[in-house]
Design an enzyme around this catalytic site. Structure first.
Site, mmCIF file in Angstrom:
data_model
loop_
_atom_site.group_PDB
_atom_site.id
_atom_site.type_symbol
_atom_site.label_atom_id
_atom_site.label_comp_id
_atom_site.label_asym_id
_atom_site.label_seq_id
_atom_site.Cartn_x
_atom_site.Cartn_y
_atom_site.Cartn_z
ATOM 1 N N ASP A 33 43.740 22.713 7.997
ATOM 2 C CA ASP A 33 42.331 22.313 7.861
ATOM 3 C C ASP A 33 41.462 23.512 8.228
ATOM 4 O O ASP A 33 41.880 24.364 9.018
ATOM 5 C CB ASP A 33 42.028 21.125 8.794
ATOM 6 C CG ASP A 33 40.859 20.281 8.312
ATOM 7 O OD1 ASP A 33 41.077 19.130 7.906
ATOM 8 O OD2 ASP A 33 39.717 20.811 8.318
ATOM 9 N N ASN A 81 44.603 17.862 -0.242
ATOM 10 C CA ASN A 81 43.623 16.807 -0.040
ATOM 11 C C ASN A 81 42.263 17.323 0.451
ATOM 12 O O ASN A 81 41.273 16.602 0.353
ATOM 13 C CB ASN A 81 44.252 15.816 0.967
ATOM 14 C CG ASN A 81 43.264 14.946 1.653
ATOM 15 O OD1 ASN A 81 42.873 13.920 1.115
ATOM 16 N ND2 ASN A 81 42.823 15.342 2.822
ATOM 17 N N TYR A 147 31.007 17.173 -7.880
ATOM 18 C CA TYR A 147 32.162 16.435 -7.376
ATOM 19 C C TYR A 147 32.968 15.848 -8.527
ATOM 20 O O TYR A 147 34.200 15.954 -8.570
ATOM 21 C CB TYR A 147 31.669 15.328 -6.438
ATOM 22 C CG TYR A 147 32.767 14.610 -5.695
ATOM 23 C CD1 TYR A 147 33.483 15.251 -4.689
ATOM 24 C CD2 TYR A 147 33.083 13.285 -5.991
ATOM 25 C CE1 TYR A 147 34.489 14.587 -3.997
ATOM 26 C CE2 TYR A 147 34.079 12.619 -5.307
ATOM 27 C CZ TYR A 147 34.778 13.275 -4.311
ATOM 28 O OH TYR A 147 35.772 12.619 -3.628
ATOM 29 N N LYS A 151 36.813 16.777 -9.510
ATOM 30 C CA LYS A 151 37.910 15.797 -9.425
ATOM 31 C C LYS A 151 38.574 15.599 -10.786
ATOM 32 O O LYS A 151 39.788 15.376 -10.859
ATOM 33 C CB LYS A 151 37.392 14.476 -8.843
ATOM 34 C CG LYS A 151 37.001 14.588 -7.363
ATOM 35 C CD LYS A 151 38.204 14.936 -6.473
ATOM 36 C CE LYS A 151 37.852 15.023 -5.006
ATOM 37 N NZ LYS A 151 39.032 15.259 -4.131
ATOM 38 N N THR A 182 35.787 7.181 5.544
ATOM 39 C CA THR A 182 35.940 8.503 6.166
ATOM 40 C C THR A 182 34.608 9.220 6.073
ATOM 41 O O THR A 182 33.645 8.701 5.517
ATOM 42 C CB THR A 182 36.976 9.368 5.428
ATOM 43 O OG1 THR A 182 36.462 9.671 4.132
ATOM 44 C CG2 THR A 182 38.311 8.679 5.284
HETATM 45 P P1 ADP Z 1 38.269 12.296 2.961
HETATM 46 O O1 ADP Z 1 37.510 11.066 2.562
HETATM 47 O O2 ADP Z 1 38.750 13.051 1.723
HETATM 48 O O3 ADP Z 1 39.388 12.036 3.902
HETATM 49 P P2 ADP Z 1 36.896 13.843 5.116
HETATM 50 O O4 ADP Z 1 35.575 14.526 5.063
HETATM 51 O O5 ADP Z 1 37.099 12.778 6.130
HETATM 52 O O6 ADP Z 1 37.178 13.276 3.627
HETATM 53 O O7 ADP Z 1 38.041 14.935 5.273
HETATM 54 C C1 ADP Z 1 38.062 16.090 4.529
HETATM 55 C C2 ADP Z 1 38.842 17.135 5.331
HETATM 56 O O8 ADP Z 1 38.938 18.318 4.532
HETATM 57 C C3 ADP Z 1 38.157 17.524 6.645
HETATM 58 O O9 ADP Z 1 39.101 17.542 7.697
HETATM 59 C C4 ADP Z 1 37.616 18.915 6.355
HETATM 60 O O10 ADP Z 1 37.582 19.757 7.500
HETATM 61 C C5 ADP Z 1 38.626 19.426 5.349
HETATM 62 N N1 ADP Z 1 38.083 20.504 4.515
HETATM 63 C C6 ADP Z 1 36.900 20.499 3.837
HETATM 64 N N2 ADP Z 1 36.732 21.680 3.210
HETATM 65 C C7 ADP Z 1 37.823 22.439 3.486
HETATM 66 C C8 ADP Z 1 38.241 23.751 3.137
HETATM 67 N N3 ADP Z 1 37.468 24.547 2.375
HETATM 68 N N4 ADP Z 1 39.433 24.190 3.598
HETATM 69 C C9 ADP Z 1 40.202 23.409 4.366
HETATM 70 N N5 ADP Z 1 39.868 22.181 4.751
HETATM 71 C C10 ADP Z 1 38.696 21.689 4.323
#
Ligand code: ADP
Length: 240
Positions: A33, A81, A147, A151, A182
C-alpha cells in the site's frame, strides 16, 4: 514452504479484507500500500509483510514485487486492488490532470503489477491474479469519467492477460463490486437504494469472491468479470 500472495491497496477496505481472507488459508501475504502504516496494521495481524508502494510508479512496483519474492521465496497469487476515484465532474469539464492521475494509478498500476508478477507466477509453475474492477467497469456513471474509463480499462487488461496466459497455468479474473462500505464510497450513500439487495457490501463479501477466483476451485474460470454487487447490474433501471 507456504504459497505467497501479493495484495495491493491491502491497507484498508477490500484489499485489507482480501489479505486477511487469503491469510486464513495459511498463505503468506504481502500487504502492499502507499500508506505503510495501514499496511503494517494488517500485516501484523496476519503475520505478513508490509511494503510501501505507489502502484503508479512501475519501478517501485518492480522493487516491491522483488522484495515479496525474496521474503516469501516465490509468488503464486496476486490481488491488484489499489485504486483512487478522482474528482466528480461532468465530462465536458473533466480536468485533464485528474483524469490522467486516475489512469496512472488504476490502469498503470494494474499493468505494472501484472507485468512484475507474471514472470514469478510462471516460475512457480502457475498461479492466479484477481484485479479489482467495478460496476463502473461495465457501465457508465455520471460525473465519473476518469474512474469509469479506468475501470473499463482494467476489464480490458484482465481479459487480455487471461487470453495470453491461459495455456501457461495462470488465470486472470476481475471482481466488479458495487457499493462497498469502505473509504472510496463515503458520501455515495444515496446509491445504496440502486442495489436490489438494499445495502452496500461489506469488504469481506468482496474478499470471499476474490478468494474463490484465486483458489483452484475456480480452475476453469479465466477472463471473467464477476459482479459482486447485490444485483446492481442485473436490475432494469426504472422497473426494479
Ligand atoms: P476500496 O473500496 O477499493 O477498498 P479504499 O479507499 O478503502 O477503497 O482502499 C484503497 C486502498 O488503496 C487504500 O489503502 C489506499 O492507500 C490504496 N492506494 C490508493 N492509491 C494507491 C497507490 N497509488 N499505490 C498504492 N496503494 C494505493
Amino acid at each position: 514452504m507456504s504459497r505467497v500472495a501479493f495484495v495491493t491497496g491491502g491497507g484498508r477496505g477490500i484489499g485489507a479484507a482480501t489479505a486477511r481472507r487469503i491469510a486464513r488459508e495459511g498463505i503468506a501475504v504481502v500487504v502492499a500500500d502507499r500508506d505503510l502504516d495501514a499496511a503494517r496494521v494488517v500485516a501484523a495481524d496476519i503475520g505478513g509483510l508490509a511494503v510501501r508502494v505507489d502502484v503508479s510508479d512501475s519501478a517501485a512496483v518492480d522493487a516491491a514485487v522483488a522484495r515479496a519474492v525474496e521474503w516469501g521465496g516465490g509468488l503464486h497469487l496476486a490481488c491488484n486492488n489499489a485504486g483512487v476515484t478522482g474528482t466528480r465532474a461532468e465530462l465536458a469539464d473533466y480536468p485533464d490532470d485528474v483524469f490522467w492521475r486516475v489512469q496512472r494509478v488504476n490502469v498503470g498500476g494494474v499493468l505494472a503489477c501484472m507485468r512484475a508478477q507474471l514472470p514469478h507466477l510462471l516460475a512457480a509453475g502457475g498461479g492466479a491474479i484477481v484485479n479489482t474492477a467495478s460496476g463502473a467497469g461495465l457501465g457508465g456513471v455520471a460525473r465519473s469519467a476518469a474512474y469509469v474509463a479506468s475501470k473499463h480499462a482494467i476489464v480490458g487488461l484482465t481479459k487480455t492477460a487471461a487470453v495470453e496466459y491461459a495455456t501457461r497455468g495462470v488465470r486472470v479474473n476481475a471482481v466488479a463490486p458495487g457499493l462497498v462500505r469502505t473509504g472510496l464510497v463515503q458520501g455515495l450513500d444515496d446509491f445504496t437504494a440502486a442495489h436490489p439487495i438494499g445495502r452496500a457490501a461489506e469488504p469481506e463479501e468482496v474478499a470471499e469472491a476474490v478468494w474463490w477466483l484465486l483458489d483452484d476451485r475456480s480452475s476453469f474460470v479465466t477472463g471473467a468479470v464477476l459482479p459482486v454487487d447485490g444485483g446492481l447490474l442485473a436490475a432494469v433501471p426504472g422497473l426494479s
